[in-house]
Design an enzyme around this catalytic site. Sequence first.
Site, PDB file in Angstrom:
ATOM      1  N   ASP A   5       0.801  -1.228   0.000  1.00 11.18           N
ATOM      2  CA  ASP A   5       0.000   0.000   0.000  1.00 11.18           C
ATOM      3  C   ASP A   5       0.836   1.282   0.000  1.00 11.18           C
ATOM      4  OD1 ASP A   5      -1.389  -2.287   1.157  1.00 11.18           O
ATOM      5  OD2 ASP A   5      -3.051  -0.917   1.523  1.00 11.18           O
ATOM      6  N   GLU A  36      -4.251   2.240  -3.209  1.00 12.88           N
ATOM      7  CA  GLU A  36      -5.551   2.735  -2.743  1.00 12.88           C
ATOM      8  C   GLU A  36      -5.470   3.752  -1.610  1.00 12.88           C
ATOM      9  OE1 GLU A  36      -8.222   1.410  -0.237  1.00 12.88           O
ATOM     10  OE2 GLU A  36      -6.687   0.857   1.194  1.00 12.88           O
ATOM     11  N   ASN A  37      -4.270   4.003  -1.094  1.00 12.50           N
ATOM     12  CA  ASN A  37      -4.092   5.028  -0.064  1.00 12.50           C
ATOM     13  C   ASN A  37      -3.214   6.183  -0.537  1.00 12.50           C
ATOM     14  OD1 ASN A  37      -4.005   2.356   2.236  1.00 12.50           O
ATOM     15  ND2 ASN A  37      -5.591   3.919   2.245  1.00 12.50           N
ATOM     16  N   ASN A  64     -10.532  -0.928  -0.127  1.00 12.78           N
ATOM     17  CA  ASN A  64     -11.788  -0.383   0.380  1.00 12.78           C
ATOM     18  C   ASN A  64     -11.935   1.115   0.142  1.00 12.78           C
ATOM     19  OD1 ASN A  64      -9.592  -0.598   2.388  1.00 12.78           O
ATOM     20  ND2 ASN A  64     -10.971   0.575   3.704  1.00 12.78           N
ATOM     21  N   HIS A  65     -10.833   1.823  -0.138  1.00 11.12           N
ATOM     22  CA  HIS A  65     -10.914   3.266  -0.390  1.00 11.12           C
ATOM     23  C   HIS A  65     -10.938   3.626  -1.879  1.00 11.12           C
ATOM     24  CE1 HIS A  65     -10.534   4.153   3.800  1.00 11.12           C
ATOM     25  NE2 HIS A  65      -9.274   3.761   3.897  1.00 11.12           N
ATOM     26  N   HIS A 147      -7.110  -7.677  -0.493  1.00 13.02           N
ATOM     27  CA  HIS A 147      -7.085  -6.489   0.352  1.00 13.02           C
ATOM     28  C   HIS A 147      -8.030  -6.752   1.520  1.00 13.02           C
ATOM     29  CE1 HIS A 147      -5.859  -2.282   0.726  1.00 13.02           C
ATOM     30  NE2 HIS A 147      -7.063  -2.061   1.252  1.00 13.02           N
ATOM     31  N   HIS A 172      -3.506  -4.057   2.841  1.00 12.89           N
ATOM     32  CA  HIS A 172      -4.458  -3.319   3.672  1.00 12.89           C
ATOM     33  C   HIS A 172      -3.974  -3.031   5.087  1.00 12.89           C
ATOM     34  CE1 HIS A 172      -8.136  -1.704   5.352  1.00 12.89           C
ATOM     35  NE2 HIS A 172      -8.181  -2.671   6.251  1.00 12.89           N
ATOM     36  N   HIS A 174      -0.919  -2.710   6.311  1.00 11.53           N
ATOM     37  CA  HIS A 174       0.213  -1.777   6.342  1.00 11.53           C
ATOM     38  C   HIS A 174       1.379  -2.231   7.213  1.00 11.53           C
ATOM     39  CE1 HIS A 174      -2.259   2.016   4.993  1.00 11.53           C
ATOM     40  NE2 HIS A 174      -2.575   0.924   4.308  1.00 11.53           N
TER      41      HIS A 174
END
Length: 254
Positions: A5, A36-37, A64-65, A147, A172, A174
């Site tokens: 991520d 995604e982050n 999810n983001h 994820h 996810h 991290h």
Amino acid sequence: MLIGDVVGGVGMRALLEHLPALREEHRPDVVVVNAENAAAGTGTSPRQARDLLDAGVDVLTGGNHTLRKTDLLPLLETEPRVLRPANIAVRAPGRGLVTVETAAGPVSVVNVLGAVFMDAAHSPFAVIDDLVERAAAAAPVVLVDVHAEATSEKIALAHHLDGRVTAVVGTHTHVQTADARVLAGGTAYVTDLGMTGPHDSVIGVRTDVILRRFISGLPGRFEVAEGGVLVQGAVVEAGADGRAAAIATFSVEA
């Protein structure tokens, strides 16, 4: 090569700076990045996606983001190399599977979201068999980004797919895990690739913000931290038949 991520602008800058050296060291045939982050910790901007693809990243996976940045939605529809989890929502734009051509031949990448402690429309187990069947029909090498929050869910999915895909890697949480291994059927696995971003933090967010939230119970605006930046991920070696021979994680100071 799969990279964990990317968090915030600091993670983006670190990855773009160090990607050439990582390529030189590992000579990967394909590079997959979970982004995604990337946009201040939540989602991915179209410009960030383009910058990563222009830098030589082959596929971007999400989580999810991914749908939080509405300006990314058109790109999800038009750029097949930018994925979102296949099971994130019933009618979400985009796709959770792509096959890309590489110097070593085609490679398929699958992206799914965990259902335990997360808001997936369907369990990954409900969609994964069809995705993998389609992915394997298009390429001998199949890489799966799960994820997910729950370690058990990631491990269970890896065992379910063992022998049918080249690798199952978790994203996810991290925090890079120490369980990278090749399962009995020839599928490489690691519970979490880790985080490309600031590790002097609480999984990427400023420590003082998170401590205040835990201690006082009061909400606070999450802000991406700056220090202790690492680029983390894993390299998977596989044969022409798609069976993994080895997997090794890396963590590079940026």
